[in-house]
Design a protein around this motif. Structure first.
Motif, PDB file in Angstrom:
ATOM      1  N   GLY A 217      29.289  16.312  42.345  1.00 13.93           N
ATOM      2  CA  GLY A 217      28.980  14.722  42.250  1.00 13.93           C
ATOM      3  C   GLY A 217      29.167  14.432  41.064  1.00 13.93           C
ATOM      4  N   CYS A 218      30.197  13.302  40.736  1.00 11.91           N
ATOM      5  CA  CYS A 218      30.252  12.651  39.525  1.00 11.91           C
ATOM      6  C   CYS A 218      29.843  11.198  39.622  1.00 11.91           C
ATOM      7  N   ASN A 219      29.896  10.602  38.373  1.00  8.06           N
ATOM      8  CA  ASN A 219      29.661   9.080  38.333  1.00  8.06           C
ATOM      9  C   ASN A 219      30.431   8.252  39.360  1.00  8.06           C
ATOM     10  N   THR A 220      31.505   8.779  39.652  1.00  7.04           N
ATOM     11  CA  THR A 220      32.660   7.926  40.400  1.00  7.04           C
ATOM     12  C   THR A 220      32.965   8.711  41.626  1.00  7.04           C
ATOM     13  N   GLY A 221      32.001   9.304  42.297  1.00  2.07           N
ATOM     14  CA  GLY A 221      32.129  10.312  43.406  1.00  2.07           C
ATOM     15  C   GLY A 221      32.422  11.594  43.218  1.00  2.07           C
ATOM     16  N   THR A 222      32.634  12.160  44.336  1.00  2.00           N
ATOM     17  CA  THR A 222      32.745  13.610  44.153  1.00  2.00           C
ATOM     18  C   THR A 222      34.089  14.115  43.595  1.00  2.00           C
ATOM     19  N   ARG A 223      33.804  15.144  43.213  1.00  2.00           N
ATOM     20  CA  ARG A 223      35.142  15.898  42.380  1.00  2.00           C
ATOM     21  C   ARG A 223      35.303  17.085  42.630  1.00  2.00           C
ATOM     22  N   LYS A 224      36.373  17.921  42.667  1.00  2.00           N
ATOM     23  CA  LYS A 224      36.768  19.174  43.021  1.00  2.00           C
ATOM     24  C   LYS A 224      36.183  20.130  42.007  1.00  2.00           C
ATOM     25  N   ARG A 225      35.426  21.287  42.252  1.00  2.00           N
ATOM     26  CA  ARG A 225      35.036  22.101  41.184  1.00  2.00           C
ATOM     27  C   ARG A 225      35.676  23.563  41.587  1.00  2.00           C
ATOM     28  N   ILE A 226      36.099  24.202  40.539  1.00  2.00           N
ATOM     29  CA  ILE A 226      36.428  25.600  40.613  1.00  2.00           C
ATOM     30  C   ILE A 226      35.646  26.361  39.804  1.00  2.00           C
ATOM     31  N   THR A 227      35.106  27.457  40.188  1.00  2.00           N
ATOM     32  CA  THR A 227      34.514  28.542  39.483  1.00  2.00           C
ATOM     33  C   THR A 227      35.412  29.709  39.486  1.00  2.00           C
ATOM     34  N   LEU A 228      35.589  30.190  38.481  1.00  3.21           N
ATOM     35  CA  LEU A 228      36.449  31.386  38.176  1.00  3.21           C
ATOM     36  C   LEU A 228      35.320  32.431  37.773  1.00  3.21           C
ATOM     37  N   ASN A 229      35.373  33.750  38.504  1.00  2.51           N
ATOM     38  CA  ASN A 229      34.810  34.696  38.054  1.00  2.51           C
ATOM     39  C   ASN A 229      35.767  36.105  37.907  1.00  2.51           C
ATOM     40  N   SER A 230      35.450  36.534  36.859  1.00  2.00           N
ATOM     41  CA  SER A 230      36.683  37.623  36.477  1.00  2.00           C
ATOM     42  C   SER A 230      36.473  38.895  37.537  1.00  2.00           C
ATOM     43  N   VAL A 231      37.512  39.458  37.594  1.00  2.00           N
ATOM     44  CA  VAL A 231      37.885  40.387  38.579  1.00  2.00           C
ATOM     45  C   VAL A 231      37.086  41.795  38.169  1.00  2.00           C
ATOM     46  N   THR A 232      37.483  42.012  36.878  1.00  2.00           N
ATOM     47  CA  THR A 232      36.716  43.289  36.215  1.00  2.00           C
ATOM     48  C   THR A 232      35.713  42.575  35.446  1.00  2.00           C
ATOM     49  N   GLN A 233      34.493  43.781  35.175  1.00  2.00           N
ATOM     50  CA  GLN A 233      33.363  43.479  34.565  1.00  2.00           C
ATOM     51  C   GLN A 233      33.610  43.744  32.896  1.00  2.00           C
ATOM     52  N   TYR A 234      33.047  43.095  32.095  1.00  2.00           N
ATOM     53  CA  TYR A 234      33.271  43.533  30.766  1.00  2.00           C
ATOM     54  C   TYR A 234      32.112  43.876  29.965  1.00  2.00           C
ATOM     55  N   ASN A 235      31.721  45.174  29.843  1.00  5.60           N
ATOM     56  CA  ASN A 235      30.424  45.825  29.426  1.00  5.60           C
ATOM     57  C   ASN A 235      29.300  45.403  30.594  1.00  5.60           C
ATOM     58  N   GLY A 236      29.785  45.267  31.651  1.00  3.83           N
ATOM     59  CA  GLY A 236      28.721  45.137  32.784  1.00  3.83           C
ATOM     60  C   GLY A 236      28.392  43.569  32.982  1.00  3.83           C
ATOM     61  N   ASN A 237      29.365  42.711  32.478  1.00  6.59           N
ATOM     62  CA  ASN A 237      29.035  41.410  32.760  1.00  6.59           C
ATOM     63  C   ASN A 237      30.610  40.664  33.444  1.00  6.59           C
ATOM     64  N   THR A 238      30.020  39.861  34.157  1.00  6.23           N
ATOM     65  CA  THR A 238      31.239  38.991  34.719  1.00  6.23           C
ATOM     66  C   THR A 238      31.518  37.757  33.859  1.00  6.23           C
ATOM     67  N   LEU A 239      32.858  37.458  33.478  1.00  2.00           N
ATOM     68  CA  LEU A 239      33.116  36.231  32.730  1.00  2.00           C
ATOM     69  C   LEU A 239      33.466  35.297  33.397  1.00  2.00           C
ATOM     70  N   THR A 240      33.066  34.121  33.165  1.00  2.00           N
ATOM     71  CA  THR A 240      32.965  32.883  34.140  1.00  2.00           C
ATOM     72  C   THR A 240      33.573  31.481  33.415  1.00  2.00           C
ATOM     73  N   GLN A 241      34.311  30.665  34.057  1.00  3.77           N
ATOM     74  CA  GLN A 241      34.822  29.352  33.648  1.00  3.77           C
ATOM     75  C   GLN A 241      34.442  28.479  34.980  1.00  3.77           C
ATOM     76  N   VAL A 242      34.219  27.271  34.655  1.00  9.71           N
ATOM     77  CA  VAL A 242      33.946  26.262  35.523  1.00  9.71           C
ATOM     78  C   VAL A 242      35.025  25.133  35.325  1.00  9.71           C
TER      79      VAL A 242
END
Length: 225
Positions: free
Chosen positions: A128-153
Motif C-alpha cells: 500500500g502506497c499513498n496513492t493506492g497499491t503498487r506491485k512489489r517484487i522481493t528478490l532473494n539470491s539463489v546462492t547463499q553467501y557465507n550462509g546469508n541470502t542477499l535480498t533486494q526489494v
C-alpha cells in the motif's frame, strides 16, 4: 447455455482486467527523500534526490539526477525507463545497467550485476502506497553467501525502499560485522503528489529545479550528443 456464457464473460472480464493493469512509471517528474545511517560516528544525513534536465547519450534519452550519496565520488546519475518492457536502466561508462525489471512474476529468475553477477528468484505481492497499491517484487539470491541470502526489494513507481537508483546498496551489509552504511528511501514524490512514505519522515525537500553538479561523467567513445 446461459450459465456457460455468463462464466465465459466473467472469465474474460477478469482476464482483461488483470492484463490491463496500469503500469506505474518510475520516472514521472519524480524525486525522493533519502537518508543514510552509519553504525557509529555521526547522525544520519537526510538528502533529496532531485531531477535535472534530460540528456541524450547515444540512441537513448535519459533523465539526469543529482545523487547526494555518490558512489565512487560520482554525483550525476543518468536513468532511462522502457515503459513497454517495464524496465529501468542506469547509464555508466561501460553501457546501460538494468536496475529494475517490473515485468517479473513470482518464480522468475534474474541475474543482476552487483560487484559481480548474482542470480535472484522473485516473489511478487502488493504494497500500500499513498496513492493506492503498487506491485512489489522481493528478490532473494539463489546462492547463499557465507550462509546469508542477499535480498533486494523493488516497488513499482517508487523504486526501492533503499535508494531509487542503487537498490542493492544495503544488500551486502549482511556480510559486514559492523553493518555497513544503510540507506533508506523515506519518501517518494511525483510532481506535487506524495506517492510513498510517511509525511513526517520527509523533512524539507527541495524543489525539482536543475542543480549545478560538481562531478562530471566522461563517456566513451566520444562524441556523444
Amino acid at each position: 447455455m446461459k450459465t456457460k456464457l455468463l462464466l465465459t464473460f466473467l472469465f474474460l472480464t477478469s482476464f482483461l482486467d488483470v492484463t490491463a493493469q496500469e503500469y506505474h512509471q518510475l520516472l514521472n517528474n519524480s524525486y525522493w527523500v533519502v537518508s543514510d545511517w552509519v553504525s557509529c560516528c555521526r547522525p544520519p544525513y537526510v538528502r533529496t534526490i532531485q531531477p535535472g534536465l534530460e540528456a541524450t547519450i547515444g540512441p537513448h534519452a535519459y533523465q539526469k539526477f543529482r545523487d547526494p550519496f555518490p558512489m565512487a565520488g560520482v554525483d550525476t546519475v543518468y536513468v532511462r525507463e522502457d515503459i513497454i518492457a517495464k524496465k529501468v536502466y542506469r547509464h555508466q561508462e561501460t553501457g546501460d545497467v538494468l536496475i529494475y525489471d517490473f515485468s517479473l512474476e513470482t518464480g522468475d529468475q534474474i541475474t543482476l550485476d552487483s560487484y559481480g553477477p548474482v542470480t535472484f528468484v522473485a516473489t511478487v505481492d502488493e504494497i500500500g502506497c499513498n496513492t493506492g497499491t503498487r506491485k512489489r517484487i522481493t528478490l532473494n539470491s539463489v546462492t547463499q553467501y557465507n550462509g546469508n541470502t542477499l535480498t533486494q526489494v523493488w516497488i513499482e513507481g517508487v523504486g526501492s525502499p533503499v535508494h531509487p537508483f542503487y537498490p542493492d546498496r544495503n544488500m551486502w551489509n549482511v556480510l559486514s560485522s559492523g553493518g555497513g552504511v544503510a540507506y533508506t528511501t523515506r519518501c517518494g514524490f511525483q510532481g506535487n503528489e506524495h506517492v510513498y512514505g510517511n509525511p513526517g519522515q520527509c523533512g524539507n525537500f527541495l524543489s525539482d529545479e536543475e542543480v549545478e553538479l560538481n562531478t562530471a561523467i566522461v563517456f566513451s567513445p566520444n562524441p556523444f550528443s
